[in-house]
Each structure stands twice: as structure tokens, then as C-alpha cells.
Design an enzyme around this catalytic site. Structure first.
Site, PDB file in Angstrom:
ATOM      1  N   CYS A  84      35.613  18.430  57.726  1.00 27.23           N
ATOM      2  CA  CYS A  84      34.568  17.695  56.806  1.00 27.23           C
ATOM      3  C   CYS A  84      33.263  17.934  57.536  1.00 27.23           C
ATOM      4  O   CYS A  84      32.796  19.233  57.144  1.00 27.23           O
ATOM      5  CB  CYS A  84      34.803  15.988  56.716  1.00 27.23           C
ATOM      6  SG  CYS A  84      33.936  15.505  55.619  1.00 27.23           S
ATOM      7  N   HIS A 178      40.161  15.040  55.759  1.00 28.01           N
ATOM      8  CA  HIS A 178      40.608  14.501  57.287  1.00 28.01           C
ATOM      9  C   HIS A 178      42.126  14.370  57.587  1.00 28.01           C
ATOM     10  O   HIS A 178      42.167  13.149  57.435  1.00 28.01           O
ATOM     11  CB  HIS A 178      39.841  13.163  57.403  1.00 28.01           C
ATOM     12  CG  HIS A 178      38.236  13.265  57.490  1.00 28.01           C
ATOM     13  ND1 HIS A 178      37.432  13.284  58.576  1.00 28.01           N
ATOM     14  CD2 HIS A 178      37.353  13.150  56.342  1.00 28.01           C
ATOM     15  CE1 HIS A 178      36.284  13.287  58.302  1.00 28.01           C
ATOM     16  NE2 HIS A 178      36.164  13.174  57.114  1.00 28.01           N
ATOM     17  N   GLU A 180      43.206  14.221  60.470  1.00 27.10           N
ATOM     18  CA  GLU A 180      43.471  13.571  61.592  1.00 27.10           C
ATOM     19  C   GLU A 180      43.548  11.995  61.186  1.00 27.10           C
ATOM     20  O   GLU A 180      43.901  11.166  62.170  1.00 27.10           O
ATOM     21  CB  GLU A 180      42.447  13.683  62.475  1.00 27.10           C
ATOM     22  CG  GLU A 180      41.049  13.006  61.891  1.00 27.10           C
ATOM     23  CD  GLU A 180      40.169  14.022  61.095  1.00 27.10           C
ATOM     24  OE1 GLU A 180      40.678  14.590  60.476  1.00 27.10           O
ATOM     25  OE2 GLU A 180      39.149  13.523  60.824  1.00 27.10           O
TER      26      GLU A 180
END
Ligand code: GLN
Length: 199
Positions: A84, A178, A180
Site C-alpha cells: 500500500c 495489506h 499483513e
């Protein structure tokens, strides 16, 4: 470093969702650590640039004296993964950035900031990701950029609604979204394997 060893992967910790990346990397077989100072760049085998706010990250990179050292380390082949805002940071060119906004560069692409942002501040979508086995990844898009165009050396790994959202050029990987934040660490595992391959 032997191919089966545990590479040291830093997370650029100027701003953004650093902690989530440290967890995802540790669970993907890396020794993960935050990186804030130029000296620390010498101690890592790979680097993640997190999501957050690229204008702030750019400003802090200049203030902390990190911008040029980061550019040099990436030019000399450090594997990097940007998510991002991190994707914006590894773009050679950006659109809709702030006037004084700097990037590290590394991927011959033009990235448009907040491209998915206006209509849909935040959304999730299944994303088919070349090189990631086991079905689509869950893409979390938060005021996400997209890749407007790419040069010849850039491999497009994923698209969403016709827009490029994941790319790789050499040892630099970038996603608009994302991984994560999802608990599914297949993209981090792909990156850790890229780092191992270089080591
Ligand atoms: N829109 C942000 C930027 O320009 C990126 C958002 C994110 O990282 N989730 O940096």
C-alpha cells in the site's frame, strides 16, 4: 546465509503498520526487526515497507536521513516488499502525490495514490495472485493505490477490477493491499523465499 536459514528481514519503522508485518514475517520463517536508522540497513537481508501514509513516510525518511541510504541499498539489490503506502514508496513515479513527495523507487511503474479511495474507502476482495498457491488471497484495500502503468521489466502478479494491484521487478515486490492484516501469510512467505534466494 544458507538457503534454509532464517533471513533477517527489516520493517521500515518510520510510520505505518509495522507490528503486523513483524508478526507476519516471524510466522513466515524470518528473523524480523524494525529498521529506523541508516546503520541498520547494513544488517538486513530484506526489507518490508509497510502500509500507512506515504506522504508522512516520505517526510520522515528525509528527516531521519534514510531516503538516500534506502535508495542506494535498493539499487544495490536489497529485496524489498512494499504494501500500500509501501507500494507508493517503491514506485519510480507517482500520481496524485504531494508536490514535495519523494519515493525510494525500484520499480519502473507509475502508481496512483488513493486510486480506489474515493468510492470505497476500504474493502476486501479475493485476489488471484500469480506465484501464490492454494487459491486467491484475501485482499484488504485501505485507501489503496493502483498501478497505472508498468515498464517492460515489471511482472504483473495480480489485478483487481482490471487494475494492476501486485507487481514484481527483480527482487522488489509490491501490493496495493495489506496481507499483513489477514492472518494469511502466503505473500510474506513468497517474499521471505525471494530473500532466501538472494542470500
Ligand atoms: N493512501 C495512503 C498513502 O497515500 C496509503 C494507504 C495505506 O497504506 N493503507 O500513503
Amino acid at each position: 546465509m544458507s538457503p534454509v536459514s532464517t533471513p533477517v528481514v527489516g520493517v521500515l519503522a518510520l510510520q505505518g503498520d509495522v507490528r503486523e508485518h513483524l508478526v507476519a514475517l516471524a510466522e513466515s520463517g524470518a528473523l524480523a526487526r524494525p529498521v529506523r536508522r541508516p546503520e541498520e540497513l547494513a544488517e538486513i537481508d530484506g526489507l518490508v515497507i509497510p502500509g500507512g501514509e506515504s506522504t508522512t513516510m516520505s517526510k520522515l525518511a528525509v528527516i531521519f536521513g534514510m531516503l538516500e541510504p534506502l535508495r542506494e541499498r535498493v539499487r544495490s539489490g536489497l529485496p524489498v516488499y512494499g504494501t500500500c503506502a509501501g507500494m507508493i514508496m517503491v514506485a519510480d513515479k507517482i500520481l496524485d502525490g504531494r508536490e514535495d513527495q519523494e519515493t525510494i523507487g525500484g520499480v519502473d511503474m507509475i502508481v496512483r495514490r488513493n486510486a480506489f479511495g474515493r468510492q470505497n474507502e476500504s474493502f476486501e476482495a479475493a485476489v488471484d495472485f500469480a506465484g501464490v498457491e492454494g487459491g486467491p488471497v484475501d485482499g484488504v484495500f485501505i485507501r489503496a493505490p493502483w498501478v497505472e502503468s508498468t515498464g517492460g521489466a515489471v511482472e504483473v502478479l495480480a489485478r483487481h477490477r482490471g487494475h494492476t494491484v501486485a507487481v514484481r521487478q527483480g527482487d522488489v515486490l509490491a501490493t496495493s493491499f495489506h496481507p499483513e492484516l489477514t492472518g494469511d501469510h502466503r505473500v510474506h512467505a513468497l517474499f521471505v523465499n525471494m530473500v532466501r534466494a538472494v542470500g
